[in-house]
Design a protein around this motif. Structure first.
Motif, short mmCIF file in Angstrom:
data_model
loop_
_atom_site.label_atom_id
_atom_site.label_comp_id
_atom_site.label_asym_id
_atom_site.label_seq_id
_atom_site.Cartn_x
_atom_site.Cartn_y
_atom_site.Cartn_z
N PRO A 267 -14.26 5.32 18.21
CA PRO A 267 -14.97 4.42 17.17
C PRO A 267 -14.09 3.46 16.49
O PRO A 267 -12.97 3.60 16.29
N PHE A 268 -14.64 2.16 16.49
CA PHE A 268 -13.90 0.95 15.82
C PHE A 268 -13.53 1.20 14.44
O PHE A 268 -12.36 0.94 13.93
N THR A 269 -14.05 2.26 13.85
CA THR A 269 -13.94 2.41 12.26
C THR A 269 -12.40 3.34 12.29
O THR A 269 -11.81 3.41 11.26
N GLU A 270 -12.17 3.86 13.27
CA GLU A 270 -10.68 4.49 13.61
C GLU A 270 -9.58 3.86 14.01
O GLU A 270 -8.69 4.32 14.21
N HIS A 271 -9.92 2.66 14.46
CA HIS A 271 -8.85 1.99 15.08
C HIS A 271 -7.67 1.53 14.19
O HIS A 271 -7.82 1.36 12.85
N SER A 279 4.55 -6.98 -2.27
CA SER A 279 4.42 -5.99 -3.84
C SER A 279 5.80 -6.03 -4.26
O SER A 279 6.68 -5.82 -3.32
N ASN A 280 6.17 -6.33 -5.63
CA ASN A 280 7.34 -6.16 -5.95
C ASN A 280 8.37 -7.33 -5.35
O ASN A 280 9.67 -6.84 -5.10
N ASN A 281 7.92 -8.31 -4.99
CA ASN A 281 8.78 -9.43 -4.19
C ASN A 281 9.38 -8.49 -3.23
O ASN A 281 10.49 -8.99 -2.63
N ARG A 282 8.63 -7.88 -2.52
CA ARG A 282 8.92 -7.25 -1.18
C ARG A 282 7.81 -7.32 -0.10
O ARG A 282 6.64 -7.34 -0.54
N ILE A 283 7.96 -7.36 1.21
CA ILE A 283 6.91 -7.21 2.14
C ILE A 283 7.08 -5.61 2.76
O ILE A 283 8.07 -5.26 3.15
N VAL A 284 5.78 -5.06 2.62
CA VAL A 284 5.43 -3.74 2.95
C VAL A 284 4.74 -3.88 4.13
O VAL A 284 3.75 -4.13 4.02
N CYS A 285 5.30 -3.23 5.25
CA CYS A 285 4.42 -3.12 6.42
C CYS A 285 3.91 -1.68 6.76
O CYS A 285 4.73 -0.71 6.77
N THR A 286 2.65 -1.65 7.09
CA THR A 286 1.91 -0.47 7.08
C THR A 286 0.82 -0.55 8.03
O THR A 286 0.34 -1.45 8.27
N ILE A 287 0.83 0.47 9.11
CA ILE A 287 0.16 0.71 10.12
C ILE A 287 -0.97 1.92 9.85
O ILE A 287 -0.62 2.97 9.66
N TYR A 288 -2.30 1.69 9.47
CA TYR A 288 -3.19 2.66 9.14
C TYR A 288 -3.66 3.06 10.48
O TYR A 288 -4.31 2.30 11.37
N GLN A 289 -3.56 4.29 10.78
CA GLN A 289 -4.19 5.04 11.83
C GLN A 289 -4.94 6.16 11.68
O GLN A 289 -4.90 6.71 10.31
N ASP A 290 -5.92 6.36 12.71
CA ASP A 290 -6.86 7.62 12.26
C ASP A 290 -5.95 9.11 12.07
O ASP A 290 -5.41 9.33 12.96
N GLY A 291 -6.05 9.54 10.93
CA GLY A 291 -5.31 10.80 10.50
C GLY A 291 -3.89 10.64 10.11
O GLY A 291 -3.38 11.51 9.84
N ALA A 292 -3.44 9.12 9.99
CA ALA A 292 -1.98 9.18 9.37
C ALA A 292 -2.08 7.55 9.01
O ALA A 292 -2.74 6.60 9.46
N THR A 293 -1.04 7.53 7.90
CA THR A 293 -0.56 6.17 7.30
C THR A 293 0.90 5.97 7.83
O THR A 293 1.88 6.80 7.28
N GLN A 294 1.25 5.10 8.51
CA GLN A 294 2.54 4.96 9.10
C GLN A 294 3.06 3.89 8.27
O GLN A 294 2.69 2.63 8.23
N ASN A 295 4.15 4.04 7.71
CA ASN A 295 4.90 3.28 6.70
C ASN A 295 6.22 2.62 7.54
O ASN A 295 7.19 3.30 8.06
N ILE A 296 5.90 1.51 8.13
CA ILE A 296 6.83 0.80 8.98
C ILE A 296 8.17 0.34 8.20
O ILE A 296 9.16 0.47 8.81
N PHE A 297 8.17 -0.66 7.56
CA PHE A 297 9.28 -1.19 6.48
C PHE A 297 8.75 -1.54 5.27
O PHE A 297 7.53 -1.90 4.86
N SER A 298 9.71 -1.50 4.29
CA SER A 298 9.58 -2.35 3.10
C SER A 298 10.91 -3.18 3.00
O SER A 298 11.92 -2.44 2.57
#
Length: 537
Positions: A267-271, A279-298
């Motif tokens: 399902p495309f909704t889960e891709h 945010s706060n003068n930082r770049i926050v990279c996140t990969i949203y996945q089905d069942g998990a939120t992956q915090n890549i870097f800040s």
């Protein structure tokens, strides 16, 4: 027999107001005349001292307060623009995704503090503006804002793909970039993987890069091509089964995280959805996945002393290397990779309503929670409060709560109505009702007698005024190094005194003002010399 008098006045008043007493009577005969001989004064260079008693500016973004503490010190024409840059940096550095999650009118917003020099205004004025630019997508058609495509196509108004199906490892072969700088307050650049499949020939280049670069001009420049080293913040991936690589300051590092759902059979909704948030003068990279939120870097997104000027002066033809630009680079063809939900918040000051207007399309639905901007049509209030009236006057405000004053003035409706907001009566700009002090530099000074009536007239006030002389400000009479003005009239231009009868004075009052008859700032002693004579001498 001549009846000419020389009268010298002196004052230590910081606004060049003269109020001199004399022990002897000064007799002024009927229909006498007066002329300026000379003026000597030192203009005050320091306009304000910022200290613990007046160093705070309080911004309220939709009931979310942020306090900016200005650096202590003396401010003059030489360093006030550093102060403006500092205010821009600090207020935008405070806006953050945590507050935006609780108050989603803040997500996709920034504050711009500037001086408006528009010659249609009566004077240069300080302006603070709360800007919520649209969450630009692939359908944006505003000139200079639309995504720039290099061998790429947009399908079904939402899908971004390479225009051919041929793989190519070159980063300049197929890419797309938003030509407006990435937002400096709090906002996002993101894309969702709609389709990502392996190549038939595993040896062919595959994958893509999404990120932020300072050098978008290299994306289609074969002579000086973009490389991974030019990606300041990004994510790259080579195959649907390999790991994502994070890119920070041009260096790629394995994240150990692989795609979860990116194929046609899920399902495309889960891709997977890749997001870069300021945010706060930082770049926050996140990969949203089905069942998990992956915090890549800040990572910090440094704000240099020239960043704000470059950021605001950017135009399409001239990119600023102080700003970041959202880009996507394809290595594989259209049948291998399809991106959807491409959106970016830009640092765009144009007066455009916030998302979600029809021109940017709908965000793709997801089974996970992601920050989203407040839909258009919802009021958002903005206020600025000074903690000290002297500071307010320095910036050109007659009140420490200027937003409340503006909201009560019906004649200012044009400035309140949808100036970057979304609804009538939404206050998104606050501007000074007086000149910004440090820029209140007059090209003339006016000497005005206060208790000797003169036959002179003045157009600014549209009435008779006791104007004795108008003194030009130029390199011949002003020492720019110490702001000393030494003026001696080349000709004694006598003006009639309006006295039908003889009178006498023991007190003479006068003042030096600017072209709007407003007080000027001086330091030390100011000296004024005049001649008075009988008519016809």
């Amino acid at each position: 027999m001549s009846n000419k008098k020389l009268i010298k006045l002196i004052t230590n008043d910081s606004n060049a107001n003269f109020d001199n007493q004399f022990r002897n009577e000064i007799v002024i005969n009927k229909n006498s005349e007066i002329a300026l001989h000379s003026l000597s004064m030192v203009r005050e260079d320091v306009k304000i001292n910022i200290n613990g008693a007046n160093d705070r500016l309080i911004f309220d973004l939709n009931n979310q307060q942020y306090t900016v503490n200005m650096t202590h010190g003396n401010y003059s024409v030489h360093n006030t623009f550093n102060l403006l840059n500092e205010i821009n940096r600090d207020i935008n550095s405070l806006i953050n995704i945590a507050d935006a999650d609780a108050n989603n009118k803040i997500f996709g917003s920034y504050v711009r503090v500037s001086i408006n020099y528009d010659n249609r205004l009566e004077f240069p004025r300080f302006e603070a503006q709360f800007i919520r630019p649209p969450f630009l997508g692939l359908r944006g058609n505003t000139l200079g804002h639309s995504i720039v495509l290099n061998n790429c196509l947009i399908n079904n108004n939402t899908e971004l793909v390479k225009s051919t199906d041929a793989p190519n490892a070159s980063l300049t072969a197929a890419n797309a970039v938003f030509p407006i700088p990435f937002i400096r307050g709090c906002g996002s650049f993101r894309a969702k993987i709609k389709l990502f499949v392996a190549n038939i020939n595993p040896a062919d280049p595959n994958g893509f890069i999404i990120g932020l670069t300072k050098h978008p001009e290299k994306l289609d420049n074969a002579a000086n091509p973009i490389t991974v080293a030019d990606i300041v913040f990004g994510v790259s991936i080579d195959t649907p089964t390999s790991n994502y690589f994070q890119i920070v300051n041009g260096v790629a590092t394995d994240t150990g995280i692989s795609p979860v759902k990116v194929g046609a059979g899920t399902p495309f909704t889960e891709h997977d959805y890749i997001d870069f948030t300021q945010s706060n003068n930082r770049i926050v990279c996140t990969i949203y996945q089905d069942g998990a939120t992956q915090n890549i870097f800040s990572e910090p997104n440094p704000y240099s002393s020239d960043a704000y000027t470059s950021y605001q002066d950017n135009i399409l033809a001239t990119y600023s290397n102080e700003s970041l630009y959202g880009c996507v680079i394809f290595k594989a063809g259209a049948s291998r990779i399809v991106l959807d939900g491409v959106r970016i918040h830009t640092g765009d000051g144009s007066f455009i309503p916030s998302i979600r207007s029809d021109d940017v399309g709908n965000l793709p639905l997801t089974t996970y929670v992601m920050p989203e901007p407040q839909p258009s049509g919802v009021n958002c209030l903005f206020t600025l409060e000074f903690t000290n009236i002297k500071t307010a006057k320095f910036f050109g405000f007659s009140s420490i709560t200027p937003a409340l004053d503006i909201s009560r003035q019906a004649e200012l409706n044009d400035f309140i109505l949808n100036i970057c907001g979304v609804n009538p009566r939404e206050i998104t700009m606050i501007f000074g009702d007086m000149p910004f002090t440090v820029l209140d530099t007059s090209d003339i000074y006016i000497v005005e007698m206060l208790n000797i009536p003169l036959d002179s007239y003045e157009a600014y006030t549209e009435q008779r005024k006791n104007v004795l002389a108008v003194i030009p400000v130029n390199e011949e009479n002003v020492n720019q190094s110490d702001y000393t003005l030494q003026y001696e009239s080349p000709n004694l231009n006598y003006i009639s005194i309006k006295n039908d009868y003889e009178f006498s004075l023991r007190n003479i009052r006068a003042r030096v003002v600017n072209s709007r008859f407003e007080p000027i700032d001086t330091t030390g002693s100011t000296h004024l010399t005049v001649f008075i004579r009988d008519k016809g001498e």
